[in-house]
Write an enzyme that holds these catalytic residues in place. Structure first.
Site, PDB file in Angstrom:
ATOM      1  N   GLU A 227     -65.246  44.892  57.333  1.00  0.00           N
ATOM      2  CA  GLU A 227     -65.689  43.585  57.819  1.00  0.00           C
ATOM      3  C   GLU A 227     -65.270  43.386  59.263  1.00  0.00           C
ATOM      4  O   GLU A 227     -66.049  42.948  60.092  1.00  0.00           O
ATOM      5  CB  GLU A 227     -65.121  42.470  56.939  1.00  0.00           C
ATOM      6  CG  GLU A 227     -65.608  41.097  57.359  1.00  0.00           C
ATOM      7  CD  GLU A 227     -65.148  39.985  56.434  1.00  0.00           C
ATOM      8  OE1 GLU A 227     -65.287  38.807  56.812  1.00  0.00           O
ATOM      9  OE2 GLU A 227     -64.653  40.290  55.325  1.00  0.00           O
ATOM     10  N   ARG A 305     -57.660  31.223  52.463  1.00  0.00           N
ATOM     11  CA  ARG A 305     -58.180  31.362  51.096  1.00  0.00           C
ATOM     12  C   ARG A 305     -57.037  31.446  50.091  1.00  0.00           C
ATOM     13  O   ARG A 305     -57.182  30.980  48.955  1.00  0.00           O
ATOM     14  CB  ARG A 305     -59.110  32.579  50.973  1.00  0.00           C
ATOM     15  CG  ARG A 305     -59.802  32.643  49.612  1.00  0.00           C
ATOM     16  CD  ARG A 305     -60.892  33.678  49.541  1.00  0.00           C
ATOM     17  NE  ARG A 305     -62.163  33.233  50.027  1.00  0.00           N
ATOM     18  CZ  ARG A 305     -63.105  32.655  49.282  1.00  0.00           C
ATOM     19  NH1 ARG A 305     -62.880  32.416  47.995  1.00  0.00           N
ATOM     20  NH2 ARG A 305     -64.254  32.308  49.805  1.00  0.00           N
ATOM     21  N   GLU A 707     -66.294  39.655  43.927  1.00  0.00           N
ATOM     22  CA  GLU A 707     -64.839  39.507  43.988  1.00  0.00           C
ATOM     23  C   GLU A 707     -64.178  38.932  42.734  1.00  0.00           C
ATOM     24  O   GLU A 707     -63.083  39.374  42.368  1.00  0.00           O
ATOM     25  CB  GLU A 707     -64.469  38.642  45.204  1.00  0.00           C
ATOM     26  CG  GLU A 707     -64.750  39.339  46.519  1.00  0.00           C
ATOM     27  CD  GLU A 707     -64.567  38.409  47.706  1.00  0.00           C
ATOM     28  OE1 GLU A 707     -63.568  38.564  48.423  1.00  0.00           O
ATOM     29  OE2 GLU A 707     -65.430  37.529  47.904  1.00  0.00           O
TER      30      GLU A 707
END
Length: 754
Positions: A227, A305, A707
């Site tokens: 990413e 997160r 995920e």
């Protein structure tokens, strides 16, 4: 609709093209990176003379050769492409050797003379915190009043939890190939983030973004490791191409890839949990010390997160979560499946496990009592709609006969002295969306050609997760045509600009939704045309199995004929659409809002067996009930779930990333870093698709799957711990993962391992 994944068929036949399969231009050069040999130090001397004289060398590039900005940091600009005065981790790029072959470039790199004044290195996030070595100021999320709540608690339990890093072990290592165009440069990159590569390359090369074209064929795995981390290698190839005027290719060896790239973030955390005597959790306080590595990379977003998932699938009225992103002298850690969620969920589950022993109540009882219900609010303010937490939990207990399993294990343990079994349950809740709201957007370009075939370009990158197949299914459903008519183009920043990363389990949702819009735009035009041809109202037109007809009439046109008529009538057979997820926002001043489109829920029951003389173990079974919504492709979704579960189990058990005190990766090969193999895989893996009829913003209500199932692997840790306690009730539990066989053996006999 046929669910066969054509990507996999190409893989099996060897027809799939990855970056290293591409034919290269005859004058292509190869790059090899000379990197820092120490984790922290001041560069005193960098001599290139002997390396430049080495066979096959065309050029050696250092920071002084960069005409643009020597900076590749995305969220925080704190990471130079090439080190200038100081080095901050072993493997930090210092110079790029460009030669006729990779072998010649590597041999020349060995002749570079470097003198470094070594400085003390920090590898522990708690030490970094003590020395105020932080990536950014701390983040704090809270609700209720934990200080007042402690007085109402019957039990208060405190503890420490540590989770380790994890190597991505994607099959295709980091790779890039760049060549000059007439007016600009093209980069073919193995990245999850084409626009990030484009943006950073334009910064380093001092080009406008419209002169940098980035293309991604497909990835041989990513898991978050491409990413942000792919950007450096793509920019190195682009910079080398720009400075030499020739195509340049770079592909890391497996050893270099493991040694130089970041991992899942290790966390060290402190918790305090307060409960009533009936098992209700009144208060939870947690402090996370995230090991970010030497620069920010994606650490701020990963840490955020973690805060969003601090309470997993539980409703807790009083919460305070504090998070520190700690700067250490390790390679910058980065995104990994779950993106900070697993680290946080491991902490709350450890807190509940420890509390269960203190108050004398089964762990799963505490879990069930506190599951978040419809219309409850998570502690950051988002209201729960369509909660399936309790539904999945109850279904898992009933379907897999939890009480019976526990009784069988108890009977076995009573009769077996040195072989013990354990079982653990974990409910999960995972929010779906990028938590940076602006990233929740995508575009899709759909063309219908005059022979009736269809080409689609989106912002999604195919990396084995089946996103291309799902997009094809969307288009096939809307047009009601054979799926073989549909081709997905390679991801390219010239066709689809401003792409969000293929990450956060959102690629199918975002790109499926926007493809749906683009296809419907064309369908509306075709319906108008068909109504004219069949002399009826547009509302009467139906598409089914490549036939367009008036409802209740024998009048019809086949697909190809309609497309050819549209072309002759000069009706556009193309559509470029844009989609932005509605209704999501987050106020970072108050740390309150609705950051997620929807939630995925589920429950897993994992059973394990250990040999208490040797410390070895095996995971016997994994039994899951998962909220899939209404699966668009059950074969892809089941494969994703199984793979994620095994990756989660690996993180909790075998996969131990070990660094020396001086920042040297001691587990830098696949002979010293163990991943789960077929022999370690449980013989019994069952996954029930719990379909949820309630509508969500998932594409066709098919919920994201990349995920969430990773989190189920956390139960493996507790199933092993529970088996260990059957052997030694006085065991001093260390909530430290991975729970390797060595750690099991020493804890069984109340010894400690670092």
């Amino acid at each position: 609709m046929m669910e066969k994944n054509y990507e996999l068929i190409r893989h099996v036949k060897g027809e799939s093209k990855f970056l290293d399969d591409l034919p290269v231009l005859s004058n292509t050069l190869n790059a090899y990176v000379f990197t820092a040999p120490v984790a922290h130090g001041i560069i005193k001397k960098l001599a290139l003379k002997y390396a430049l004289e080495s066979k096959g060398v065309f050029k050696i590039i250092t920071a002084k050769d960069i005409k643009g900005e020597n900076q590749i940091g995305g969220i925080i600009p704190d990471e130079p492409l090439l080190a200038e005065d100081k080095v901050h981790f072993i493997g930090q790029p210092i110079a790029v050797v460009v030669a006729n072959s990779k072998y010649e470039a590597k041999q020349a790199a060995k002749k570079i003379q470097l003198e470094v004044e070594e400085l003390p290195a920090i590898t522990d996030p708690r030490i970094a915190y003590q020395q105020n070595s932080l990536i950014m100021p701390p983040k704090i999320f809270e609700s209720g009043n934990v200080n007042d709540a402690w007085k109402e608690c019957d039990f208060i339990v405190e503890g420490r939890v540590d989770s380790g890093g994890q190597e991505h072990v994607y099959l295709e290592t980091q790779a890039s190939y760049s060549f000059l165009k007439e007016d600009g440069i093209k980069i073919i990159s193995s990245t999850q983030s084409p626009t990030a590569v484009q943006r950073i390359a334009s910064r380093v090369l001092d080009f406008p973004m419209n002169k940098v074209e980035v293309e991604v064929l497909r990835l041989g795995g990513g898991f978050g490791g491409k990413e942000d981390q792919a950007t450096a290698w793509a920019v190195i190839s682009a910079l080398s191409c720009h400075l030499t005027g020739r195509p340049v290719k770079i592909i890391l060896s497996r050893h270099d890839d493991i040694l130089w790239t970041g991992k899942r973030h290790p966390y060290s955390s402190d918790f305090k949990i307060g409960l009533k005597i009936d098992g209700r959790i009144l208060a939870f306080e947690v402090t996370y010390y995230q090991n970010a590595g030497a620069s920010a990379d994606l650490s701020p977003a990963v840490l955020e997160r973690s805060l969003f998932h601090a309470t997993n699938s539980y409703y807790i009225p009083n919460v305070r979560a504090v998070a520190y992103s700690c700067k250490t002298n390790l390679p910058p850690n980065t995104a990994f499946r779950g993106f900070g969620g697993p680290q946080a969920i491991f902490v709350i589950e450890s807190a509940i496990h420890k509390a269960s022993k203190v108050i004398g109540m089964r762990t799963e009882k505490i879990q069930e009592i506190n599951l978040i219900k419809e219309a409850d609010h998570f502690y950051y303010g988002q209201k729960v709609i369509n909660s399936n937490a309790s539904r999945c939990f109850i279904r898992a207990k009933e379907k897999y006969q939890l009480e019976k399993l526990q009784n069988e294990i108890n009977n076995f343990n009573q009769q077996s002295k040195f072989i013990k079994k354990g079982i653990a349950v974990i409910p999960i809740c995972f929010g779906i969306s990028f938590t940076s709201t602006f990233l929740n957007q995508a575009s899709s370009l759909v063309h219908i050609y005059t022979d009736g075939s269809i080409g689609i370009s989106t912002t999604a990158v195919e990396m084995g997760q089946g996103v291309n197949m799902k997009i094809r299914q969307v288009a096939a459903k809307v047009f009601s045509v054979d799926i073989n008519r549909i081709r997905i183009e390679y991801t390219n920043t010239s066709r689809n600009a401003n792409t969000s990363p293929t990450a956060a389990s959102s690629a199918a949702d975002l790109n499926g939704k926007v493809t749906l819009i683009a296809c419907n735009n064309i369908v509306e035009r075709l319906k108008e045309l068909a109504a004219k041809e069949l002399k009826c109202e547009k509302s009467e037109i139906q598409f089914k199995d490549e036939i367009i007809f008036k409802e209740g009439s024998k009048k019809k046109i086949n697909w190809i004929d309609l497309i050819q008529i549209a072309y002759r009538e000069r009706i556009s057979l193309s559509s470029l659409a844009h989609y932005a997820t509605p209704g999501i926002y987050f106020d970072r001043t108050s740390n309150k809002g609705n950051p997620f489109t929807y939630y995925s829920f589920g429950t897993a029951i994992i059973q394990s067996q250990i040999d208490c003389l040797r410390g070895t173990y095996k995971i016997e079974s994994v039994k899951v009930v998962h909220d899939f919504g209404k699966s668009l492709n059950s074969k892809i979704d089941k494969g994703q779930a199984e793979g994620a579960i095994m990756q989660g189990i690996g993180w909790m058990t075998l996969e131990d990333v070990v660094y020396s005190e001086k920042g040297k990766n001691l587990s830098d090969t696949l002979s010293t870093y163990k991943v789960p193999d077929v022999m370690f895989t449980p013989e019994d893996i069952q996954i029930e698709f719990m379909e949820n009829p309630s509508e969500s913003l998932a594409i066709f209500n098919s919920k994201a799957i990349g995920e969430p199932p990773f989190l189920y692997g956390i139960a493996a840790f507790f199933s092993i711990i529970n088996a260990m306690q059957e052997f030694n009730q006085d065991i001093k539990i260390e909530y430290k993962a991975p729970l390797t066989p060595e750690r099991v053996l020493l804890q069984l006999y109340n010894k400690s391992i670092s």
